[in-house]
Design a protein around this motif. Sequence first.
Motif, PDB file in Angstrom:
ATOM      1  N   SER A   1      30.641  37.636  27.390  1.00 23.03           N
ATOM      2  CA  SER A   1      30.102  37.974  28.710  1.00 23.03           C
ATOM      3  C   SER A   1      28.932  37.063  29.053  1.00 23.03           C
ATOM      4  O   SER A   1      27.777  37.391  28.806  1.00 23.03           O
TER       5      SER A   1
ATOM      6  N   THR B   1      28.643  40.691  33.188  1.00 19.49           N
ATOM      7  CA  THR B   1      29.526  41.607  33.910  1.00 19.49           C
ATOM      8  C   THR B   1      30.514  42.289  32.970  1.00 19.49           C
ATOM      9  O   THR B   1      30.703  43.514  33.021  1.00 19.49           O
ATOM     10  N   THR B   2      31.151  41.509  32.099  1.00 22.65           N
ATOM     11  CA  THR B   2      32.082  42.101  31.136  1.00 22.65           C
ATOM     12  C   THR B   2      31.337  43.025  30.184  1.00 22.65           C
ATOM     13  O   THR B   2      31.828  44.095  29.812  1.00 22.65           O
TER      14      THR B   2
ATOM     15  N   PRO C   1      36.237  37.841  30.231  1.00 24.14           N
ATOM     16  CA  PRO C   1      36.426  37.515  31.646  1.00 24.14           C
ATOM     17  C   PRO C   1      37.782  36.862  31.849  1.00 24.14           C
ATOM     18  O   PRO C   1      38.465  36.478  30.887  1.00 24.14           O
TER      19      PRO C   1
ATOM     20  N   TYR D   1      39.585  33.634  33.409  1.00 22.94           N
ATOM     21  CA  TYR D   1      39.392  32.270  33.898  1.00 22.94           C
ATOM     22  C   TYR D   1      40.756  31.714  34.291  1.00 22.94           C
ATOM     23  O   TYR D   1      41.652  31.610  33.442  1.00 22.94           O
TER      24      TYR D   1
ATOM     25  N   VAL E   1      37.902  41.236  33.054  1.00 28.50           N
ATOM     26  CA  VAL E   1      37.054  41.341  34.243  1.00 28.50           C
ATOM     27  C   VAL E   1      37.264  40.086  35.078  1.00 28.50           C
ATOM     28  O   VAL E   1      37.046  38.969  34.596  1.00 28.50           O
ATOM     29  N   TYR E   2      37.703  40.278  36.326  1.00 26.39           N
ATOM     30  CA  TYR E   2      38.045  39.134  37.177  1.00 26.39           C
ATOM     31  C   TYR E   2      37.149  39.080  38.403  1.00 26.39           C
ATOM     32  O   TYR E   2      36.574  40.072  38.830  1.00 26.39           O
TER      33      TYR E   2
ATOM     34  N   HIS F   1      31.859  36.845  40.728  1.00 31.44           N
ATOM     35  CA  HIS F   1      32.519  35.620  40.288  1.00 31.44           C
ATOM     36  C   HIS F   1      31.514  34.669  39.646  1.00 31.44           C
ATOM     37  O   HIS F   1      30.388  34.510  40.125  1.00 31.44           O
TER      38      HIS F   1
ATOM     39  N   CYS G   1      30.972  28.969  33.347  1.00 26.59           N
ATOM     40  CA  CYS G   1      30.842  30.417  33.177  1.00 26.59           C
ATOM     41  C   CYS G   1      29.741  31.011  34.039  1.00 26.59           C
ATOM     42  O   CYS G   1      29.689  32.224  34.228  1.00 26.59           O
TER      43      CYS G   1
END
Length: 269
Positions: free
Chosen positions: A10, A14-15, A62, A64, A91-92, A125, A229
């Motif tokens: 992360s 966020t993740t 995440p 990608y 997590v997108y 994002h 990232c």
Amino acid sequence: MKKVWAVYFSATKTTEKVVCTIAGTLAWELGIDWEARDFTLPAAREEAYQFQEDDLVVLGTPVYAGRVPNVLLPFLKTVRGDHTPAIPVVVYGNRNFDDALAELRDILENQGFLCGAAAAFVGEHAFSRTLAAGRPDGEDLEMARQFAGKAAEKIRKDQFEGHIEVPGRSPSPGYFQPQGPNGKPVDIRKVKPLVTDDCDNCGFCAKVCPMGSICADNVREYQGICIKCGACIKGCHKNARYYDDPGFLFHRNDLEQRLTRRAKIGVWL
């Protein structure tokens, strides 16, 4: 079951928020302890991750380009389970998670985990401060708690086993490819952030780079790849790092203009 593990990559937290909320809620529901293992930085990916049958692992990455980040694949294939219950989480950034969740589920199952639930959440994002800005937010995290509660119920009923069906293809035929203004694909893989004169060379960006690619002695130099990232840009207290590549900027602006809706969370139990 003795312990819940929150395991995650992360770069911009966020993740981490999603995975730790799910793991913490599971632990509370089941009356057991939980612990986090963060493999974002290079040194953490040199450790051995071995889990037992009486563990419960919530593992998140995440998304990608619609997939699990390819730089993480060698590490993930060293993470071992022993008929260990697991929940893959991706997590997108407001576009789509494409094949990432199916890919992560299959990686875990191939490593000895039993995936009885899975989820795809939304996070701000990595390229942007406006695309899914502030997510996961309070509504998202409440959904994470509700999901964890339902997963805990499956565990209590001894129904958490086997292979959870999720959207996506695995093996995936490829990665999402951004397009330029002429509609042709653009390759942004080698694009790296630049640094303005506002930089005070504090070194924070070098410390948080998941690839260890920013030189500590001169943060304007790179000694490895950039996976874009967002850790160095969003973490810079001087806002001194930026992109100037035309293809990258077009792609980011295109996403920000087209994807203004609130993307949905998906859970599978």
